[in-house]
Enzyme design. Structure first.
Site, PDB file in Angstrom:
ATOM      1  N   LYS A 374      43.155  29.684  54.167  1.00  0.00           N
ATOM      2  CA  LYS A 374      42.781  30.891  54.909  1.00  0.00           C
ATOM      3  C   LYS A 374      41.952  31.812  54.025  1.00  0.00           C
ATOM      4  CE  LYS A 374      47.272  33.019  53.848  1.00  0.00           C
ATOM      5  NZ  LYS A 374      48.502  33.619  54.396  1.00  0.00           N
ATOM      6  N   ARG A 468      58.909  39.563  59.904  1.00  0.00           N
ATOM      7  CA  ARG A 468      57.483  39.696  60.188  1.00  0.00           C
ATOM      8  C   ARG A 468      57.177  38.918  61.466  1.00  0.00           C
ATOM      9  NH1 ARG A 468      53.204  37.712  55.696  1.00  0.00           N
ATOM     10  NH2 ARG A 468      54.053  35.716  56.404  1.00  0.00           N
ATOM     11  N   TYR A 601      27.900  57.109  39.546  1.00  0.00           N
ATOM     12  CA  TYR A 601      28.360  58.175  40.422  1.00  0.00           C
ATOM     13  C   TYR A 601      29.390  59.062  39.722  1.00  0.00           C
ATOM     14  CZ  TYR A 601      26.250  55.989  44.570  1.00  0.00           C
ATOM     15  OH  TYR A 601      25.387  55.483  45.488  1.00  0.00           O
ATOM     16  N   MET A 650      28.781  49.880  45.196  1.00  0.00           N
ATOM     17  CA  MET A 650      28.901  48.825  46.190  1.00  0.00           C
ATOM     18  C   MET A 650      28.182  47.551  45.738  1.00  0.00           C
ATOM     19  SD  MET A 650      27.833  48.813  50.232  1.00  0.00           S
ATOM     20  CE  MET A 650      28.978  50.128  50.645  1.00  0.00           C
TER      21      MET A 650
END
Length: 710
Positions: A374, A468, A601, A650
């Site tokens: 997965k 779950r 940043y 990013m």
């Protein structure tokens, strides 16, 4: 891969000489029988060999899309078109364009027969490749072999066995009609597809074979083919003589034998063989003309051995010269892979195979691995990982969603696929269509799925305390109801251990309670006459800490990829597992900044000295966590481990390379390593980002290409 196929390149050259023999009959002047054996039996392996070679590199059950097929069709079509043009003067000389019904005959020849006698191979290769590709992709090798073998045997009775079919009026009429479309059944419909499929079978199911067995198989098959051919020749059944029953096993064993010869590939020999095949009829014409002009017909034409040798000499000389000229003057292509110019995932399939072997030894003999693939196989690339696992014998897979399961089916995976998560009941028909096994997450869900009226394979999830998904292990009657549902075929029952990775006493006690509750439910089901399907409890850490459990499957996720969730886990079972994934980027910019300058940043990094920085084009958009900013992350460039400085963006990040030497633009930077640097292992990097390796790897997302390390 380049170390494996030198035998194919050498035999390409041999095959090209055998094809010249077919068209020149070397022994015709001395022995009709000997020439028949050479040209009509032994040399008949040449064309199927070329077809199988194309199939070996082209045909696969596993594929992203059809681009590889159409690239082959385009390349072969270009060669065919160029060759047609080259032989126009010969066709003019032969009076080809003066035939009746010229346009229909040109169309027939272009599609099936070739505009010169040897050119039939090129359209046959195109048609055969397309038929084989879609049969294998749509069905499987077994079905493709059955269909293409059936086509071959239909063609057989229009070729070597035509004399037999001609005596039967119905079949004779069929073949007479067929021969109005194509002069031979030796074409892309009846002849070529089966050899493409055989090549693909050998490529996808590469098993180690004993060389002597392959050679003996070839020798026996060739002997039987010789007997077959001589018998057919004796009864005069042959209309043509390209297709024999024993040609199929003969080619299988021959190709297997050739693959035992290993070494570097010989590209120039491969190219030369193609040119020899294309040009040799032109050499025959030239030599005949040359012989007539010099009055040497007795030597160069009538003496068949000399004629063959001279044609070979001229063809080989032309082929080698043309290849050398082409390699010297063709536009040079820069060896460049756009997938590795920015950032990429590199996977080591050798390490993956090693992990599978180690895990199989660690589980009970009758237990099987269920590979959890997965989330892009934990970020490793679901296509690359899954097809390799199935090729090496893994026969059960687990995914999270139906769309992941469908993707595996479209890639060619035929093994069992279990969907561990929720699937909308309105997609029941897709579960059936793609033969996917659905996890039943509750009694209500199972009942709603049953009411869709579609027979579904399913595993029942049992909730033993994680709360779950699943039916509680205390709700025996609810579980029993699922086994009686008309449209639910229960083929598995399982639970999930929520803290099997923990050695804390309370967690160990809780896990043992989960295991006990599951087995107690299984016992009650058995006592009430319910046939128990396949059971599974352990995921990776369930195997590491509770390896004594006897189950039918172990669901291996993170262990399969050779990483630990965290570096300080205390698993009981210590296995020699190897990391499969590396995360890499490249230095795209180097710049010098002065003391007091900032980077990134928020001005979170301010240089305390004159600093040299390198920019890497990778960021949190590629799954490299922002939490590794400001010194929490590291990169290996050359032999130096350098810190990430400033905030990770990013798409970019910066590293400090002040204390290094020799780093240049284009250098590879490793951010997650498979070996040689424990500080950059996935579990350590994950811990530094306040996460676990499972999450870190899964976050790599769709943007990064996956490169296989050879």
């Amino acid at each position: 891969m380049d170390k494996n196929y030198s035998g194919i390149d050498y035999f390409r050259f041999v095959a090209s000489l055998l094809i010249i023999a077919i068209h020149t009959s070397p022994f015709a002047s001395f022995s009709e029988t000997g020439d028949f054996i050479l040209t009509r039996v032994v040399a008949r392996v040449a064309v199927p060999f070329f077809l199988m070679t194309s199939g070996f590199f082209l045909i696969s059950r596993y594929a992203y899309d059809n681009s590889k097929l159409w690239a082959f069709v385009k390349k072969t079509g270009i060669i065919y078109a160029a060759t047609i043009v080259i032989y126009i003067p010969v066709n003019i000389y032969n009076g080809y364009f003066r035939m009746d019904n010229l346009l229909p005959n040109i169309i027939k020849d272009i599609v099936f027969d070739g505009t010169l006698y040897h050119l039939w191979y090129l359209p046959a290769a195109i048609i055969g490749a397309v038929i084989a590709w879609y049969l294998v992709r749509k069905f499987d090798y077994q079905t493709a072999l059955i269909v293409t073998a059936a086509l071959y045997f239909i063609g057989l009775f229009g070729d070597s066995y035509y004399g037999l079919s001609e005596k039967l009026n119905i079949f004779g009429g069929f073949y007479n009609l067929l021969f109005q479309i194509s002069d031979h059944t030796r074409n892309g419909i009846f002849f070529a597809p089966v050899f493409f499929v055989l090549g693909g079978v050998i490529a996808d199911r590469r098993r180690k074979t004993v060389f002597i067995k392959s050679v003996c198989g070839f020798g026996i098959s060739l002997s039987l083919m010789l007997i077959e051919a001589l018998s057919l020749h004796y009864f005069r059944w042959q209309r043509h003589d390209s297709m024999y029953v024993f040609l199929l096993p003969c080619m299988y064993f021959l190709f297997r034998s050739i693959l035992h010869f290993k070494g570097n590939r010989i590209t120039w020999l491969r190219t030369s063989s193609l040119i020899i095949y294309i040009i040799h009829p032109m050499m025959i014409v030239v030599i005949r003309l040359f012989a007539k002009l010099l009055h040497l017909e007795d030597l160069l034409i009538d003496n068949s051995v000399v004629h063959y040798m001279v044609v070979c000499l001229f063809s080989v000389a032309f082929g080698v010269a043309a290849t050398l000229l082409w390699s010297k003057y063709r536009p040079k292509k820069v060896r460049y892979d756009s997938r590795t110019d920015r950032a990429y995932i590199e996977i080591n399939l050798g390490n993956l195979e090693h992990n599978v072997r180690v895990l199989k030894k660690a589980i009970p003999p009758k237990c099987k691995l269920m590979a959890v693939v997965k989330a892009q196989a934990y970020g490793h690339g679901i296509y690359e990982i899954s097809i390799h696992l199935e090729k090496i014998g893994v026969r059960a897979f687990a995914v999270a969603t139906i769309d992941e399961g469908i993707t595996l089916r479209k890639y060619g995976i035929r093994s069992e696929i279990l969907i561990l998560g929720y699937t909308s009941i309105y997609r029941a028909s897709e579960l059936k269509k793609y033969d996917l096994t659905q996890t039943l997450i509750s009694l209500e869900y199972a009942d709603a799925l049953n009411k869709q009226g579609v027979m579904i394979n399913a595993h029942v999830k049992i909730d033993t305390g994680m709360h779950r998904l699943g039916i509680s292990n205390d709700d025996f009657l609810d579980v029993k109801k699922v086994f009686t549902m008309k449209n639910i075929n229960v083929c598995g029952i399982f639970t999930h251990l929520c803290c099997s990775d923990s050695s804390v006493p309370d967690d160990v006690e809780f896990t043992k309670m989960q295991i006990s509750g599951f087995y107690k439910l299984v016992s009650v089901l058995k006592e009430n006459g319910i046939s128990i399907p396949k059971i599974h409890i352990q995921s990776s850490y369930g195997l590491f800490n509770y390896s004594e459990l006897k189950c039918d499957y172990v669901r291996t996720g993170v262990a399969l990829y050779g990483v630990k969730s965290l570096p300080d886990d205390s698993a009981k079972l210590r296995l020699d597992l190897r990391a499969v994934l590396s995360l890499k980027s490249r230095v795209i910019l180097i710049r010098q900044i002065e003391k007091g300058d900032c980077v990134g940043y928020g001005r979170s990094f301010i240089a305390e000295r004159d600093t040299k920085i390198a920019i890497l084009p990778i960021g949190y958009g590629d799954g490299f966590p922002r939490s590794l900013s400001d010194g929490n992350g590291r990169a290996l460039i050359s032999q130096y481990i350098v810190p990430v400085i400033g905030r990770i963006c990013m798409d970019q990040l910066a590293v400090d390379i002040t204390d290094t030497a020799g780093i240049t633009i284009g250098d590879v930077a490793t951010l997650i390593a498979t070996e040689g640097c424990t500080n950059l292992s996935a579990d350590v990097v994950a811990q530094n980002s306040n996460s676990i390796s499972n999450e870190l790897l899964c976050r790599m997302g769709e943007r990064l290409p996956v490169i296989i390390k050879h």
